[in-house]
Design a protein around this motif. Structure first.
Motif: not given
Length: 287
Positions: A241-243, A257-263, A265-276
């Motif tokens: 899917g999107d993960a 997950g993905s962030l940034g732009t197609p040119e 791109p970045k991968l990200y994961t949460f540090v601790g509680d996602p609400d933070a």
């Protein structure tokens, strides 16, 4: 005394209505702005939501009344008093001048010691407008004169004007997004070809994703109770899917997950509680 209470009670009501409309307009503008930012792509939208606004409504009402009673009405009274003594008469345009001077003094007292005078200019302009609008709306109730609208007419006019301003802001935003004048942020698509390569956290940690589905982690972080633990090893990766799911024995299961732009791109994961809202990010280094 009854006349005094009626004047300032009516002025408080009208000013509160105007400030409430301003708050809703600012909230809508903030949501539109956030929809163009990377935060929109996160599972938790960090800029607030209509649910949060409803939840905080009692606190916002009390805060608004405090601002009206503590700033708007005193500044309106000061503008009337100084206008009659400096100019010989009171005029509506004298109020913005008095508010601008008062806000300028307040912002300078805070921003100059912090060395943030450039940001202070924006706060000065914003506070001046934010406090002037309810002050002008409350003038007919604060100083009733023959030929001016009565209290309830002032209340009705302010309420209708506020509803109109909120509706205009909403539909202007809808038109801007629907006609492509403003674009909603969309993260780069996660696909097999898009993620193959080497990703770095900028601190020496790398994650290499090979075309055959193998993954090699070198010094990347995994988080336990918000504390980083370095891990390395070989494993497998897969896009679902999107993960992006990465399984490395020493690191456990990691989901990105993905962030940034197609040119860029970045991968990200949460540090601790996602609400933070704290993220651990990897950037492609082999483009």
């Amino acid at each position: 005394m009854p006349g005094f209470l009626a004047r300032y009670g009516g002025g408080t009501l009208v000013a509160a209505l105007a400030m409430g409309a301003e708050t809703l307009v600012l909230f809508l503008l903030n949501q539109m702005y956030l929809s163009t930012q990377e935060s929109r792509a996160l599972p938790v939208h960090y800029g607030g939501s209509f649910i949060l606004l409803v939840f905080l409504a009692p606190l916002l009402v009390l805060t608004g009344l405090g601002v009206v009673l503590g700033f708007v009405l005193p500044l309106a009274a000061l503008a009337e008093w100084t206008g009659k003594r400096v100019r010989g008469r009171d005029s509506w345009w004298w109020l913005p001048i008095v508010v601008a001077v008062a806000c300028g003094a307040l912002v300078m007292a805070v921003s100059l010691p912090l060395g943030a005078w450039r940001g202070g200019l924006g706060w000065w302009a914003g506070l001046t407008v934010f406090l002037t609008v309810p002050g002008l709306a409350a003038r007919p109730a604060l100083r009733p004169e023959p030929g001016q609208p009565g209290l309830w007419r002032a209340v009705t006019r302010t309420a209708l004007g506020g509803v109109g301003a909120v509706a205009l802001t909403f539909w202007a935003g809808v038109a801007a997004f629907s006609h492509g004048l403003v674009e909603t942020y969309e993260p780069p698509a996660l696909s097999h070809g898009a993620v193959v390569g080497t990703w770095s956290d900028g601190q020496g940690g790398t994650l290499r994703l090979a075309a055959d589905g193998t993954a090699t982690a070198t010094g990347i972080n995994r988080y336990e109770d918000e504390e980083p633990v370095e891990c390395s090893g070989a494993g497998r990766w897969n896009v679902t899917g999107d993960a992006l799911e990465v399984s490395v024995p020493d690191c456990g299961g990691l989901e990105w997950g993905s962030l940034g732009t197609p040119e860029r791109p970045k991968l990200y994961t949460f540090v601790g509680d996602p609400d933070a809202g704290d993220l651990y990010e990897l950037r492609r280094v082999d483009d």
